[in-house]
Motif scaffolding. Sequence first.
Motif, PDB file in Angstrom:
ATOM      1  N   LEU A  71      37.734 -26.381  32.624  1.00  0.00           N
ATOM      2  CA  LEU A  71      38.191 -27.281  31.268  1.00  0.00           C
ATOM      3  C   LEU A  71      37.109 -28.520  31.391  1.00  0.00           C
ATOM      4  O   LEU A  71      36.606 -28.733  30.195  1.00  0.00           O
ATOM      5  CB  LEU A  71      39.579 -27.593  31.102  1.00  0.00           C
ATOM      6  CG  LEU A  71      40.457 -26.821  30.456  1.00  0.00           C
ATOM      7  CD1 LEU A  71      41.908 -27.280  30.673  1.00  0.00           C
ATOM      8  CD2 LEU A  71      40.142 -26.796  28.954  1.00  0.00           C
ATOM      9  N   ALA A  72      37.055 -29.064  32.257  1.00  0.00           N
ATOM     10  CA  ALA A  72      36.317 -30.381  32.560  1.00  0.00           C
ATOM     11  C   ALA A  72      34.707 -29.892  32.313  1.00  0.00           C
ATOM     12  O   ALA A  72      34.025 -30.715  31.812  1.00  0.00           O
ATOM     13  CB  ALA A  72      36.507 -30.974  33.973  1.00  0.00           C
ATOM     14  N   ARG A  73      34.112 -28.594  32.705  1.00  0.00           N
ATOM     15  CA  ARG A  73      33.212 -28.270  32.702  1.00  0.00           C
ATOM     16  C   ARG A  73      32.628 -27.727  31.227  1.00  0.00           C
ATOM     17  O   ARG A  73      31.633 -27.834  30.726  1.00  0.00           O
ATOM     18  CB  ARG A  73      32.726 -27.176  33.801  1.00  0.00           C
ATOM     19  CG  ARG A  73      31.268 -26.886  34.127  1.00  0.00           C
ATOM     20  CD  ARG A  73      30.752 -28.164  34.536  1.00  0.00           C
ATOM     21  NE  ARG A  73      29.364 -27.804  35.138  1.00  0.00           N
ATOM     22  CZ  ARG A  73      28.581 -28.832  35.622  1.00  0.00           C
ATOM     23  NH1 ARG A  73      28.684 -30.172  35.372  1.00  0.00           N
ATOM     24  NH2 ARG A  73      27.274 -28.441  36.294  1.00  0.00           N
ATOM     25  N   THR A  74      33.593 -26.893  30.724  1.00  0.00           N
ATOM     26  CA  THR A  74      33.208 -26.008  29.506  1.00  0.00           C
ATOM     27  C   THR A  74      33.971 -26.453  28.388  1.00  0.00           C
ATOM     28  O   THR A  74      33.475 -26.072  27.297  1.00  0.00           O
ATOM     29  CB  THR A  74      33.452 -24.483  29.967  1.00  0.00           C
ATOM     30  OG1 THR A  74      34.834 -24.369  29.777  1.00  0.00           O
ATOM     31  CG2 THR A  74      32.626 -23.820  31.211  1.00  0.00           C
ATOM     32  N   GLY A  75      35.016 -26.922  28.571  1.00  0.00           N
ATOM     33  CA  GLY A  75      36.062 -27.239  27.394  1.00  0.00           C
ATOM     34  C   GLY A  75      36.987 -25.949  27.205  1.00  0.00           C
ATOM     35  O   GLY A  75      36.305 -25.110  27.784  1.00  0.00           O
ATOM     36  N   ALA A  76      37.793 -25.962  26.461  1.00  0.00           N
ATOM     37  CA  ALA A  76      38.878 -24.858  26.365  1.00  0.00           C
ATOM     38  C   ALA A  76      38.472 -23.910  25.475  1.00  0.00           C
ATOM     39  O   ALA A  76      38.712 -22.642  25.886  1.00  0.00           O
ATOM     40  CB  ALA A  76      40.265 -25.395  25.794  1.00  0.00           C
ATOM     41  N   ARG A  77      37.675 -24.203  24.476  1.00  0.00           N
ATOM     42  CA  ARG A  77      37.197 -23.271  23.706  1.00  0.00           C
ATOM     43  C   ARG A  77      36.331 -22.115  24.368  1.00  0.00           C
ATOM     44  O   ARG A  77      36.665 -21.127  24.252  1.00  0.00           O
ATOM     45  CB  ARG A  77      36.591 -23.888  22.327  1.00  0.00           C
ATOM     46  CG  ARG A  77      35.988 -22.694  21.260  1.00  0.00           C
ATOM     47  CD  ARG A  77      35.335 -23.640  20.249  1.00  0.00           C
ATOM     48  NE  ARG A  77      35.328 -22.695  18.844  1.00  0.00           N
ATOM     49  CZ  ARG A  77      33.829 -22.490  18.656  1.00  0.00           C
ATOM     50  NH1 ARG A  77      32.929 -22.906  19.453  1.00  0.00           N
ATOM     51  NH2 ARG A  77      33.532 -21.552  17.637  1.00  0.00           N
ATOM     52  N   LYS A  78      35.264 -22.570  25.060  1.00  0.00           N
ATOM     53  CA  LYS A  78      34.409 -21.738  25.671  1.00  0.00           C
ATOM     54  C   LYS A  78      35.066 -21.290  27.164  1.00  0.00           C
ATOM     55  O   LYS A  78      34.901 -19.997  27.516  1.00  0.00           O
ATOM     56  CB  LYS A  78      33.066 -22.543  26.014  1.00  0.00           C
ATOM     57  CG  LYS A  78      32.174 -22.811  25.053  1.00  0.00           C
ATOM     58  CD  LYS A  78      31.116 -23.563  25.526  1.00  0.00           C
ATOM     59  CE  LYS A  78      30.106 -24.022  24.470  1.00  0.00           C
ATOM     60  NZ  LYS A  78      28.957 -24.783  24.763  1.00  0.00           N
TER      61      LYS A  78
END
Length: 411
Positions: A71-78
Motif C-alpha cells: 500500500l505504501a509503495r503503490t496505493g490501494a488502487r494499483k
Amino acid sequence: MTTALSRALFVRWRAAIFAIFLLSGLSIATWAGRVPAIKVALDIDKAQVGLLLLAMGVASIIGISSGPFVLARTGARKGMLATMLLVAAGVILIGLGTDVAHSIPLVVLGLVLFGLGNGSLDVMMNVEATAVEQVMKKTILPVFHAFFSFGTVLGAGAAALASGAGLTVAMHGGIVGALIALAAVVCFMNVPDRAEAQDATAEEKPPWRERMHAALEVWREPRTYALGIVMLGMAFAEGGANDWLALGVVEGHGAPGEYGAAALAVFSVGMTAVRLLGGPLVDRFGRVVVLRALAVTATAGILLFILADGNLVLVFAGAALWGIGASLGFPLGMSAAADDPAKAAARVSAAATIGYIAFLGGPPVLGLISEHLGLLNTLFILAVLALLSGLFSGAARPLKTRAGGEPDHRR
C-alpha cells in the motif's frame, strides 16, 4: 459525502469493493472445492495435502504482513489490481500443475502466488472498505464480509457443479482465473485514488521510508495487540467451526453425517445473517457493547453445543448461537484498526495478521489437542477464547478524533 467524491463515483467505488470481497471468497472456495480432485490427480496422501495447505497458509500470512508495504509503495488502487492478478495467476497455475504438468512443485508455486495475493489483497480491500464506511458514516464493514461469505458459497457451488460435470481442475481454474483477472481490471477502473477517496489535500506524500516506519510503528501500540486478541478469539471460533463443527456433531454426538453438514450450514447462515443485518445495531449501541454481547452469545453457543449430550435440538441451537456470536468480531476489529485513516493500512495488517494466524493455524492445533482430550472437550478452548475476546473488546472503542481533528461520528 465529500465534495471531492461525487455520488456516482462513490457508488462505483463501493460496488467495486463489494465485488473484490466476493471474488476473494470465490477464489478460496474454488481451490478448496477441488482439493479432492487435486489429491487424486497428483496421487498424494492426506499428509501431503496438509503440506500444500501449509504452503498456502504461510504464503497468506506473508501476504497479510506485507500488505502495508504494498500500500505504501503503490496505493490501494494499483495494489489491489496487482494482487488480484496474482490470485488469478495462482488459480490458473494450480489447475495447470494438477492436470497438465502433473507437477506438485507447480501446484505449490500456484498456491504460494494465490496465498500471497489473497493475503495482501485482504489488507487492502479491508482498508478500502473502512474508507467507504467512514464516508458513509455508518457501519457497513460486516456487509462487505458477508459478500466474502457469498463468494465462498458461489465458489463451493461452482466447484461442485464443475466436479459433477467432469470439468478438470485446469479448465475450472482457467475459467475462474480469467474471470478474476477481468474483474480486477474493471474494479481498477472504478476505484478512485486514495487521496480523492479521503478528500485529502494536495500535500506531498511522505517519503517511502517514513511510510515504512509508520507501518512498523503500530506493532508498538498496545491497542494493536488488544484488537488482535478480539480478532484472535473470534477467528479461532470461526475457523474451529469450519473444520470441526460437523465432525463434532457426528463423532461427538453420534448423529448421521448429513446432520453434521446441516449444523455447519446453520452456523454459516447465522454468521452471514448477522453480518448483513448487524450494522445498524453497531451504530445504535456501539462496537464495544455489540462485541461483548456477541462474545457472550458465542461462548453460550459453544458450551451448549458441547454439553448437548446428543440432543440434536440443542446441538443445532448451539451451532446457531455460535455462528451469530462469531459473526462480527473480525470485521469490527478491522473497522476499529482503521479508525485513523493515516495508519489504517498498518493497523489493519497488524490486527489481521494476529487474527489470520489464529484462523489458519488454530484448527490444526485443535486437531492435535483433540487426540488427547477428545473433540468436544477440546472445543472448551474456543469458549474460553471467545470470552477472552469479549473481555478485550474495549479496545474497539472508536478513537475520539480522526485525522484532521474531526470528531468521530460513532460510539
